[in-house]
Design a protein around this motif. Structure first.
Motif, PDB file in Angstrom:
ATOM      1  N   MET A   1       0.837  -1.183   0.000  1.00  0.00           N
ATOM      2  CA  MET A   1       0.000   0.000   0.000  1.00  0.00           C
ATOM      3  C   MET A   1       0.883   1.248   0.000  1.00  0.00           C
ATOM      4  SD  MET A   1      -2.966   0.884   2.702  1.00  0.00           S
ATOM      5  CE  MET A   1      -2.343   2.087   3.828  1.00  0.00           C
ATOM      6  N   ASN A   2       0.706   2.085  -1.007  1.00  0.00           N
ATOM      7  CA  ASN A   2       1.484   3.316  -1.116  1.00  0.00           C
ATOM      8  C   ASN A   2       0.793   4.456  -0.393  1.00  0.00           C
ATOM      9  OD1 ASN A   2       3.378   2.061  -2.690  1.00  0.00           O
ATOM     10  ND2 ASN A   2       2.448   2.687  -4.621  1.00  0.00           N
ATOM     11  N   LYS A   3       1.596   5.308   0.208  1.00  0.00           N
ATOM     12  CA  LYS A   3       1.046   6.503   0.851  1.00  0.00           C
ATOM     13  C   LYS A   3       0.797   7.551  -0.224  1.00  0.00           C
ATOM     14  CE  LYS A   3       3.878   5.924   4.979  1.00  0.00           C
ATOM     15  NZ  LYS A   3       4.870   6.595   5.823  1.00  0.00           N
ATOM     16  N   LYS A   4      -0.223   8.370  -0.002  1.00  0.00           N
ATOM     17  CA  LYS A   4      -0.533   9.426  -0.961  1.00  0.00           C
ATOM     18  C   LYS A   4       0.337  10.646  -0.651  1.00  0.00           C
ATOM     19  CE  LYS A   4      -4.100  12.147  -3.052  1.00  0.00           C
ATOM     20  NZ  LYS A   4      -5.427  12.678  -2.979  1.00  0.00           N
ATOM     21  N   ILE A   5       1.068  11.090  -1.661  1.00  0.00           N
ATOM     22  CA  ILE A   5       1.938  12.261  -1.512  1.00  0.00           C
ATOM     23  C   ILE A   5       1.095  13.521  -1.587  1.00  0.00           C
ATOM     24  CG2 ILE A   5       3.823  13.575  -2.549  1.00  0.00           C
ATOM     25  CD1 ILE A   5       4.950  10.917  -3.562  1.00  0.00           C
ATOM     26  N   VAL A   6       1.247  14.379  -0.597  1.00  0.00           N
ATOM     27  CA  VAL A   6       0.519  15.642  -0.559  1.00  0.00           C
ATOM     28  C   VAL A   6       1.352  16.763  -1.166  1.00  0.00           C
ATOM     29  CG1 VAL A   6      -0.531  17.375   0.963  1.00  0.00           C
ATOM     30  CG2 VAL A   6      -0.761  14.957   1.494  1.00  0.00           C
ATOM     31  N   LYS A   7       2.641  16.767  -0.835  1.00  0.00           N
ATOM     32  CA  LYS A   7       3.490  17.862  -1.282  1.00  0.00           C
ATOM     33  C   LYS A   7       4.950  17.424  -1.303  1.00  0.00           C
ATOM     34  CE  LYS A   7       2.426  22.135  -0.021  1.00  0.00           C
ATOM     35  NZ  LYS A   7       2.262  23.338   0.789  1.00  0.00           N
ATOM     36  N   VAL A   8       5.702  17.952  -2.276  1.00  0.00           N
ATOM     37  CA  VAL A   8       7.146  17.771  -2.341  1.00  0.00           C
ATOM     38  C   VAL A   8       7.746  19.171  -2.325  1.00  0.00           C
ATOM     39  CG1 VAL A   8       9.090  16.914  -3.694  1.00  0.00           C
ATOM     40  CG2 VAL A   8       6.955  15.627  -3.643  1.00  0.00           C
ATOM     41  N   VAL A   9       8.608  19.424  -1.338  1.00  0.00           N
ATOM     42  CA  VAL A   9       9.179  20.755  -1.160  1.00  0.00           C
ATOM     43  C   VAL A   9      10.703  20.668  -1.199  1.00  0.00           C
ATOM     44  CG1 VAL A   9       9.307  22.750   0.382  1.00  0.00           C
ATOM     45  CG2 VAL A   9       7.238  21.379   0.317  1.00  0.00           C
ATOM     46  N   LYS A  10      11.325  21.551  -1.987  1.00  0.00           N
ATOM     47  CA  LYS A  10      12.776  21.656  -2.013  1.00  0.00           C
ATOM     48  C   LYS A  10      13.148  22.926  -1.267  1.00  0.00           C
ATOM     49  CE  LYS A  10      13.188  19.547  -6.557  1.00  0.00           C
ATOM     50  NZ  LYS A  10      13.630  19.738  -7.946  1.00  0.00           N
ATOM     51  N   MET A  11      14.091  22.812  -0.330  1.00  0.00           N
ATOM     52  CA  MET A  11      14.546  23.998   0.396  1.00  0.00           C
ATOM     53  C   MET A  11      15.983  23.827   0.827  1.00  0.00           C
ATOM     54  SD  MET A  11      12.354  23.642   3.958  1.00  0.00           S
ATOM     55  CE  MET A  11      10.831  23.986   3.147  1.00  0.00           C
ATOM     56  N   GLU A  12      16.581  24.931   1.244  1.00  0.00           N
ATOM     57  CA  GLU A  12      17.942  24.923   1.753  1.00  0.00           C
ATOM     58  C   GLU A  12      17.894  25.364   3.205  1.00  0.00           C
ATOM     59  OE1 GLU A  12      20.188  27.423  -0.891  1.00  0.00           O
ATOM     60  OE2 GLU A  12      20.358  25.824  -2.372  1.00  0.00           O
ATOM     61  N   LEU A  13      18.440  24.535   4.087  1.00  0.00           N
ATOM     62  CA  LEU A  13      18.415  24.808   5.522  1.00  0.00           C
ATOM     63  C   LEU A  13      19.843  24.771   6.067  1.00  0.00           C
ATOM     64  CD1 LEU A  13      15.450  22.434   6.421  1.00  0.00           C
ATOM     65  CD2 LEU A  13      15.360  24.907   6.235  1.00  0.00           C
ATOM     66  N   PRO A  14      20.095  25.450   7.173  1.00  0.00           N
ATOM     67  CA  PRO A  14      21.427  25.396   7.769  1.00  0.00           C
ATOM     68  C   PRO A  14      21.690  24.013   8.373  1.00  0.00           C
ATOM     69  CG  PRO A  14      19.949  26.725   9.121  1.00  0.00           C
ATOM     70  CD  PRO A  14      19.191  26.355   7.883  1.00  0.00           C
ATOM     71  N   GLY A  15      22.815  23.433   8.045  1.00  0.00           N
ATOM     72  CA  GLY A  15      23.163  22.100   8.523  1.00  0.00           C
ATOM     73  C   GLY A  15      23.250  22.030  10.039  1.00  0.00           C
ATOM     74  N   GLY A  16      22.531  21.087  10.631  1.00  0.00           N
ATOM     75  CA  GLY A  16      22.564  20.865  12.067  1.00  0.00           C
ATOM     76  C   GLY A  16      21.906  21.950  12.887  1.00  0.00           C
ATOM     77  N   ASP A  17      21.223  22.903  12.229  1.00  0.00           N
ATOM     78  CA  ASP A  17      20.659  24.037  12.953  1.00  0.00           C
ATOM     79  C   ASP A  17      19.299  24.467  12.402  1.00  0.00           C
ATOM     80  OD1 ASP A  17      20.734  25.975  14.956  1.00  0.00           O
ATOM     81  OD2 ASP A  17      21.614  27.478  13.616  1.00  0.00           O
ATOM     82  N   ALA A  18      18.512  23.515  11.914  1.00  0.00           N
ATOM     83  CA  ALA A  18      17.175  23.852  11.421  1.00  0.00           C
ATOM     84  C   ALA A  18      16.241  24.040  12.612  1.00  0.00           C
ATOM     85  CB  ALA A  18      16.649  22.742  10.520  1.00  0.00           C
ATOM     86  N   HIS A  19      15.306  24.961  12.478  1.00  0.00           N
ATOM     87  CA  HIS A  19      14.325  25.183  13.535  1.00  0.00           C
ATOM     88  C   HIS A  19      12.969  25.491  12.909  1.00  0.00           C
ATOM     89  CE1 HIS A  19      16.504  28.924  12.691  1.00  0.00           C
ATOM     90  NE2 HIS A  19      15.339  29.518  12.798  1.00  0.00           N
ATOM     91  N   PRO A  20      11.875  25.216  13.622  1.00  0.00           N
ATOM     92  CA  PRO A  20      10.533  25.457  13.080  1.00  0.00           C
ATOM     93  C   PRO A  20      10.355  26.919  12.682  1.00  0.00           C
ATOM     94  CG  PRO A  20      10.403  24.165  15.085  1.00  0.00           C
ATOM     95  CD  PRO A  20      11.829  24.622  14.958  1.00  0.00           C
ATOM     96  N   GLY A  21       9.637  27.120  11.604  1.00  0.00           N
ATOM     97  CA  GLY A  21       9.372  28.474  11.133  1.00  0.00           C
ATOM     98  C   GLY A  21       8.506  28.444   9.892  1.00  0.00           C
ATOM     99  N   PRO A  22       8.253  29.603   9.313  1.00  0.00           N
ATOM    100  CA  PRO A  22       7.361  29.676   8.154  1.00  0.00           C
ATOM    101  C   PRO A  22       7.865  28.884   6.953  1.00  0.00           C
ATOM    102  CG  PRO A  22       8.374  31.815   8.615  1.00  0.00           C
ATOM    103  CD  PRO A  22       8.750  30.902   9.726  1.00  0.00           C
ATOM    104  N   LYS A  23       9.174  28.798   6.816  1.00  0.00           N
ATOM    105  CA  LYS A  23       9.746  28.044   5.706  1.00  0.00           C
ATOM    106  C   LYS A  23       9.314  26.576   5.772  1.00  0.00           C
ATOM    107  CE  LYS A  23      14.161  28.440   3.436  1.00  0.00           C
ATOM    108  NZ  LYS A  23      15.594  28.617   3.577  1.00  0.00           N
ATOM    109  N   LEU A  24       9.380  26.003   6.970  1.00  0.00           N
ATOM    110  CA  LEU A  24       8.992  24.599   7.147  1.00  0.00           C
ATOM    111  C   LEU A  24       7.484  24.418   7.213  1.00  0.00           C
ATOM    112  CD1 LEU A  24      11.627  23.208   9.643  1.00  0.00           C
ATOM    113  CD2 LEU A  24      11.223  22.475   7.308  1.00  0.00           C
ATOM    114  N   ALA A  25       6.770  25.435   7.629  1.00  0.00           N
ATOM    115  CA  ALA A  25       5.309  25.327   7.720  1.00  0.00           C
ATOM    116  C   ALA A  25       4.710  25.019   6.351  1.00  0.00           C
ATOM    117  CB  ALA A  25       4.723  26.612   8.292  1.00  0.00           C
ATOM    118  N   SER A  26       5.328  25.547   5.289  1.00  0.00           N
ATOM    119  CA  SER A  26       4.809  25.312   3.941  1.00  0.00           C
ATOM    120  C   SER A  26       4.938  23.852   3.523  1.00  0.00           C
ATOM    121  CB  SER A  26       5.540  26.202   2.934  1.00  0.00           C
ATOM    122  OG  SER A  26       6.891  25.802   2.823  1.00  0.00           O
ATOM    123  N   ALA A  27       5.812  23.103   4.182  1.00  0.00           N
ATOM    124  CA  ALA A  27       5.996  21.692   3.833  1.00  0.00           C
ATOM    125  C   ALA A  27       4.859  20.819   4.351  1.00  0.00           C
ATOM    126  CB  ALA A  27       7.327  21.192   4.381  1.00  0.00           C
ATOM    127  N   GLY A  28       4.165  21.274   5.390  1.00  0.00           N
ATOM    128  CA  GLY A  28       3.036  20.518   5.920  1.00  0.00           C
ATOM    129  C   GLY A  28       3.444  19.288   6.707  1.00  0.00           C
TER     130      GLY A  28
END
Length: 135
Positions: A1-28
């Motif tokens: 059973m395959n999961k249904k893909i809702v969204k694919v997002v490409k982004m650039e984040l700081p290595g080892g230092d990502a934190h929640p914010g509007p950039k990640l909110a768009s990924a869902g």
């Protein structure tokens, strides 16, 4: 059973230092869990920008694929300059052939070529555009 893909997002984040914010909110995705997972996998790449492709599924789960750092950042770091030239004819720094080969070997999995020699030519073109000479 395959999961249904809702969204694919490409982004650039700081290595080892990502934190929640509007950039990640768009990924869902669950931002806190993603940040913990991402930071654990990229802890050795602190201070670098890390491209990532996030695939979000309908059940709020996700997968992510980490890519190699952008060529421009690697070249600037190797040359020891803050930014490249706005004019390709104006030389602002230089790197050695060994540094060029090291960058090419690192980037090879993400480049559209099959051997290190071809990858070196691609990186060399980026250097030329940035005003970085190769010694």
């Amino acid at each position: 059973m395959n999961k249904k893909i809702v969204k694919v997002v490409k982004m650039e984040l700081p290595g080892g230092d990502a934190h929640p914010g509007p950039k990640l909110a768009s990924a869902g995705v669950n931002m806190a869990k993603f940040c913990t997972d991402f930071n654990a996998k990229t802890g050795d790449r602190r201070g670098q920008i890390v491209p990532v492709i996030i695939t979000a599924y309908e059940d709020k789960s996700y997968d992510f694929q980490i890519k190699t750092s952008p060529v421009a950042g690697l070249i600037l770091k190797a040359a020891g300059v803050e930014k490249g030239s706005g004019n390709a004819k104006q030389i602002v720094g230089s790197i050695t052939k060994d540094q060029l080969k090291e960058i090419a070997e690192y980037k090879l999995p993400d480049l559209n070529c099959e051997d290190v020699e071809a990858a070196m030519k691609i990186i060399e073109g980026s250097c030329r555009q940035m005003g970085i000479a190769i010694k």
